[in-house]
Structure formats: C-alpha cells, structure tokens
Design a protein around this motif. Structure first.
Motif, PDB file in Angstrom:
ATOM      1  N   MET A   1       8.314  81.682  64.386  1.00 57.55           N
ATOM      2  CA  MET A   1       9.417  80.985  63.709  1.00 57.55           C
ATOM      3  C   MET A   1       9.964  79.874  64.619  1.00 57.55           C
ATOM      4  O   MET A   1      10.110  80.056  65.819  1.00 57.55           O
ATOM      5  N   THR A   2      10.251  78.710  64.035  1.00 59.06           N
ATOM      6  CA  THR A   2      10.857  77.626  64.794  1.00 59.06           C
ATOM      7  C   THR A   2      12.245  78.047  65.247  1.00 59.06           C
ATOM      8  O   THR A   2      13.038  78.546  64.464  1.00 59.06           O
ATOM      9  N   THR A   3      12.540  77.844  66.531  1.00 54.55           N
ATOM     10  CA  THR A   3      13.873  78.211  67.005  1.00 54.55           C
ATOM     11  C   THR A   3      14.895  77.249  66.436  1.00 54.55           C
ATOM     12  O   THR A   3      14.585  76.110  66.092  1.00 54.55           O
ATOM     13  N   VAL A   4      16.142  77.703  66.366  1.00 53.17           N
ATOM     14  CA  VAL A   4      17.198  76.906  65.755  1.00 53.17           C
ATOM     15  C   VAL A   4      17.374  75.572  66.453  1.00 53.17           C
ATOM     16  O   VAL A   4      17.599  74.542  65.829  1.00 53.17           O
ATOM     17  N   THR A   5      17.250  75.564  67.766  1.00 57.65           N
ATOM     18  CA  THR A   5      17.581  74.366  68.537  1.00 57.65           C
ATOM     19  C   THR A   5      16.417  73.399  68.693  1.00 57.65           C
ATOM     20  O   THR A   5      16.598  72.315  69.234  1.00 57.65           O
ATOM     21  N   THR A   6      15.221  73.743  68.199  1.00 54.59           N
ATOM     22  CA  THR A   6      14.048  72.900  68.420  1.00 54.59           C
ATOM     23  C   THR A   6      14.252  71.472  67.936  1.00 54.59           C
ATOM     24  O   THR A   6      13.895  70.520  68.613  1.00 54.59           O
ATOM     25  N   ALA A   7      14.777  71.315  66.739  1.00 48.43           N
ATOM     26  CA  ALA A   7      14.859  69.991  66.126  1.00 48.43           C
ATOM     27  C   ALA A   7      16.235  69.346  66.253  1.00 48.43           C
ATOM     28  O   ALA A   7      16.490  68.318  65.644  1.00 48.43           O
ATOM     29  N   VAL A   8      17.137  69.940  67.020  1.00 53.18           N
ATOM     30  CA  VAL A   8      18.494  69.403  67.157  1.00 53.18           C
ATOM     31  C   VAL A   8      18.527  68.358  68.276  1.00 53.18           C
ATOM     32  O   VAL A   8      17.997  68.576  69.359  1.00 53.18           O
ATOM     33  N   ASP A   9      19.158  67.224  67.995  1.00 48.34           N
ATOM     34  CA  ASP A   9      19.233  66.138  68.977  1.00 48.34           C
ATOM     35  C   ASP A   9      20.489  66.208  69.830  1.00 48.34           C
ATOM     36  O   ASP A   9      20.472  65.805  70.990  1.00 48.34           O
ATOM     37  N   ARG A  10      21.576  66.688  69.259  1.00 38.71           N
ATOM     38  CA  ARG A  10      22.853  66.781  69.985  1.00 38.71           C
ATOM     39  C   ARG A  10      23.272  68.236  70.034  1.00 38.71           C
ATOM     40  O   ARG A  10      23.469  68.873  69.001  1.00 38.71           O
ATOM     41  N   VAL A  11      23.412  68.766  71.235  1.00 35.48           N
ATOM     42  CA  VAL A  11      23.825  70.159  71.367  1.00 35.48           C
ATOM     43  C   VAL A  11      25.291  70.272  70.955  1.00 35.48           C
ATOM     44  O   VAL A  11      26.064  69.314  71.074  1.00 35.48           O
ATOM     45  N   PRO A  12      25.702  71.430  70.461  1.00 34.76           N
ATOM     46  CA  PRO A  12      27.086  71.587  70.003  1.00 34.76           C
ATOM     47  C   PRO A  12      28.074  71.554  71.165  1.00 34.76           C
ATOM     48  O   PRO A  12      27.760  71.967  72.283  1.00 34.76           O
ATOM     49  N   GLU A  13      29.253  71.058  70.873  1.00 37.59           N
ATOM     50  CA  GLU A  13      30.344  71.051  71.845  1.00 37.59           C
ATOM     51  C   GLU A  13      31.407  72.051  71.412  1.00 37.59           C
ATOM     52  O   GLU A  13      31.573  72.318  70.220  1.00 37.59           O
ATOM     53  N   PRO A  14      32.131  72.623  72.367  1.00 38.43           N
ATOM     54  CA  PRO A  14      33.181  73.591  72.001  1.00 38.43           C
ATOM     55  C   PRO A  14      34.203  72.967  71.053  1.00 38.43           C
ATOM     56  O   PRO A  14      34.595  71.816  71.221  1.00 38.43           O
ATOM     57  N   TRP A  15      34.612  73.738  70.055  1.00 42.67           N
ATOM     58  CA  TRP A  15      35.643  73.279  69.124  1.00 42.67           C
ATOM     59  C   TRP A  15      37.013  73.476  69.764  1.00 42.67           C
ATOM     60  O   TRP A  15      37.263  74.487  70.429  1.00 42.67           O
ATOM     61  N   THR A  16      37.905  72.540  69.563  1.00 42.91           N
ATOM     62  CA  THR A  16      39.262  72.638  70.081  1.00 42.91           C
ATOM     63  C   THR A  16      40.252  72.303  68.974  1.00 42.91           C
ATOM     64  O   THR A  16      39.903  71.626  67.999  1.00 42.91           O
ATOM     65  N   GLY A  17      41.492  72.780  69.141  1.00 46.25           N
ATOM     66  CA  GLY A  17      42.503  72.488  68.140  1.00 46.25           C
ATOM     67  C   GLY A  17      43.813  73.160  68.476  1.00 46.25           C
ATOM     68  O   GLY A  17      43.998  73.692  69.578  1.00 46.25           O
ATOM     69  N   ARG A  18      44.713  73.168  67.543  1.00 46.50           N
ATOM     70  CA  ARG A  18      46.029  73.767  67.735  1.00 46.50           C
ATOM     71  C   ARG A  18      45.888  75.250  68.046  1.00 46.50           C
ATOM     72  O   ARG A  18      45.083  75.955  67.446  1.00 46.50           O
ATOM     73  N   ASP A  19      46.727  75.731  68.959  1.00 46.16           N
ATOM     74  CA  ASP A  19      46.689  77.135  69.363  1.00 46.16           C
ATOM     75  C   ASP A  19      48.097  77.700  69.341  1.00 46.16           C
ATOM     76  O   ASP A  19      48.976  77.247  70.075  1.00 46.16           O
ATOM     77  N   ASP A  20      48.347  78.691  68.479  1.00 46.80           N
ATOM     78  CA  ASP A  20      49.665  79.304  68.356  1.00 46.80           C
ATOM     79  C   ASP A  20      49.762  80.633  69.090  1.00 46.80           C
ATOM     80  O   ASP A  20      50.725  81.375  68.907  1.00 46.80           O
ATOM     81  N   GLY A  21      48.741  80.954  69.888  1.00 46.78           N
ATOM     82  CA  GLY A  21      48.781  82.195  70.651  1.00 46.78           C
ATOM     83  C   GLY A  21      47.665  83.144  70.258  1.00 46.78           C
ATOM     84  O   GLY A  21      46.918  82.908  69.308  1.00 46.78           O
ATOM     85  N   ALA A  22      47.564  84.221  71.008  1.00 45.24           N
ATOM     86  CA  ALA A  22      46.490  85.194  70.800  1.00 45.24           C
ATOM     87  C   ALA A  22      46.784  86.088  69.595  1.00 45.24           C
ATOM     88  O   ALA A  22      47.904  86.139  69.093  1.00 45.24           O
ATOM     89  N   GLY A  23      45.743  86.794  69.159  1.00 47.72           N
ATOM     90  CA  GLY A  23      45.915  87.775  68.086  1.00 47.72           C
ATOM     91  C   GLY A  23      45.345  87.310  66.767  1.00 47.72           C
ATOM     92  O   GLY A  23      45.263  86.101  66.500  1.00 47.72           O
ATOM     93  N   PRO A  24      44.966  88.254  65.912  1.00 49.50           N
ATOM     94  CA  PRO A  24      44.356  87.917  64.625  1.00 49.50           C
ATOM     95  C   PRO A  24      45.267  87.161  63.677  1.00 49.50           C
ATOM     96  O   PRO A  24      44.809  86.488  62.760  1.00 49.50           O
TER      97      PRO A  24
END
Length: 325
Positions: A1-24
């Motif tokens: 099976m072709t691996t997921v990253t074989t055909a990807v040109d740009r590797v993913p970057e961490p997502w960032t955004g508003r943070d209101d604290g820990a917990g579900p």
C-alpha cells in the motif's frame, strides 16, 4: 500500500489557535489535530490540502485558490468542539509547473491510502479541479473495489461538465463520467444549487444526456426546504459510498465573496449546512472536498469561515451519529 506521505509535497504544520485552558470543556480544533499518521485511529477524520490554481487558470478564472488550504485550516483551528473529536492532518499535495494531471494522480494516492486505513477524508482545496483527484482516490480505494455504489453530490452553482481539451476547474465531473464509463458504470451525479445564468444550454444538454439529477438555486431557498430534503433523501438512497463536493460559490456572494465566480443569487448558508449535516449523518460519506476559496479575494475571512463551518458541521454530525449507533 502507498504510504500516506508518499505523494505529499508539504508536510503538515502544528495547528494553533485560541486556548481557554485545559480540559474537555475547552476543546477547539487545534487541540485535537495530530500530525502522525501512524498513531491516528482508524476512524479519525483526515485532512489533506490540495494547493492548486492550475484548473482555475485553465478555466480563465481568478487565481488564488492555491492558498485556500492554509486559510481553511486557520479558520477551523479556533472553532470550539461540542465533544471529543480526533483528527489527522497529512499535509498538502501541490500542483507545480502546471502539471494538474500529476497532482490529481498523487492526491488520489493519498486519499485511497487514507480511506483504506479507515479514515473519512476532508480535502481542502484548491480550485474545483480538486474533485477529480478526490474521485481517483475513491475509485482506487476498498470502498468501491468491494462493490459499493458510488454517489457524487456537488453543491455548486455550476455543473462543471465542460468538454474541454485539457482538464480544468470546469471539467471534473465530466472526467468522472468518462472514467466511470470506462469502468462499465454510469456516474451517479447529483447537483444542488445550479445557476441557470452560469451554465450554457450545452451544459444543460450534457447534464441531461448523462442522467444528472439537479435542483436549481431558485428552488433551494427556505420555501423549497421540503424539496431539498426529498432530493437529498433520494440521493442517499441511490448509493452506498458518498463523495460530497462543495464549491463555495454555491453560497450567496455576501456569504462567500472570496471565490473565483461569486454568486449573484446562491443557496442560503442554512440550506447548505443542513444538507451537509444530513449527508454526514447518513454514515455513507467517504470523502468531502471544499473548493474555490480564494483568500486574496475574501472579505473579513467570510468565505474561509463559511467553508470551515461546513467542515465543522460535517465532522461533528458524523461523529454524533457514530456515537448514537
């Protein structure tokens, strides 16, 4: 099976955004998106970007949709989650040197690999040429190899059935029909939101010849809700595996100004969101692509936020249904 990253040109970057604290109780999208395909669970939604302007360029549209994946991720990242969701971002396939056909092939490889690992896939476009790459992934995946009946639902002001010499953002569904014909199948293609002034008589004749089912934008308002619901119910009954394609120019220009061809009329956001939720709740959705976001033409990030809200509704609706089953 072709691996997921074989055909990807740009590797993913961490997502960032508003943070209101820990917990579900404070979960937002950027908290739940992982970047490691090997550690992702089989039911985690998988995001892949398709950075392409080539189809729009060939279709003589306004370019800039190649930056759509970045804007959609940014708009989605800080949206609050009603419950725990797990997601994976595998990065972007990028169309370079005008080679759209190779981009389609590589996007298809990534999508097929993700589907075969059990992931529902959301593709962040890119021009609407992304839809044919999504189809290629589905066609190569176990979802269809095992005999599932394919249904393609396009939320769009356009049929995108142009018979052009070269593939473009205006040809993906004719390409699908031709590919299905080579497989001995007839494409099960439905369109909601078609704008008569945006489609020539030739395109309507092509749609009729291919057996396309469609509802015009003038019949998709709140007064037409019963017809829209019946249309979607009939579509879902006709298939086992759904490819949902969302061209953001289906929305009115006020809600989605940042597209190549803003809609003078359009289908209200509440209708499009209801349709997306209904499809997601069917548990038949294998891949969804969101197309035509052009951040350079957007106003106040309206189009990016509209696209992100639809993705959010699709994923959370599917998750809720899965938990109830």
């Amino acid at each position: 099976m072709t691996t997921v990253t074989t055909a990807v040109d740009r590797v993913p970057e961490p997502w960032t955004g508003r943070d209101d604290g820990a917990g579900p109780g404070n979960l937002r999208w950027h908290h739940v998106v992982g970047l490691d395909a090997e550690s992702a669970g089989p039911c985690d939604v998988a995001f892949v970007g398709f950075r392409s302007d080539e189809g729009v360029r060939r279709n003589k549209g306004r370019q800039g949709a190649a930056d759509g994946p970045r804007a959609l991720r940014a708009a989605l990242a800080s949206m609050a989650l009603p419950a725990a969701v797990r997601a994976l971002d595998v990065g972007d396939v990028e169309v370079g040197n005008g080679d759209l056909e190779d981009g389609h092939r590589r996007l298809g490889q990534v999508i097929a690999s993700l589907i075969d690992r059990g992931h529902p896939v959301v593709v962040l476009g890119g021009g609407h040429e992304v839809a044919y790459g999504s189809y290629l992934g589905l066609a190569e995946s176990r979802a269809l190899r095992d005999g599932g009946r394919l249904g393609v639902l396009n939320l769009d002001a356009h049929f995108d059935l142009r018979d052009d010499a070269r593939p473009s953002s205006g040809t993906p569904f004719l390409q699908m029909a031709q590919s299905e014909e080579r497989r001995g199948q007839r494409l099960n293609y439905w369109v909601l939101g078609v704008s008569q002034p945006s489609n020539t008589e030739r395109l309507f004749h092509t749609a009729d010849r291919l057996g396309v089912r469609y509802v015009p934008d003038t019949e998709c308002g709140l007064l037409g809700l019963e017809r829209v619901d019946a249309f979607i119910d009939e579509f879902l009954a006709s298939c086992d595996v759904v490819h949902l394609s969302i061209d953001l120019d289906v929305l009115p220009a006020g809600a989605a100004p940042g597209v190549s061809a803003p809609a003078a009329y359009g289908v209200p956001m509440e209708i499009i969101e209801r349709v997306c939720a209904k499809v997601a709740a069917s548990r038949k959705l294998a891949v969804c692509d969101v197309a035509e976001l052009n951040p350079h033409l957007d106003i106040d990030h309206r189009t990016a936020r509209a696209g992100a809200r639809l993705v959010h509704r699709i994923v959370t609706s599917a998750r809720t249904t899965a938990h109830e089953a």
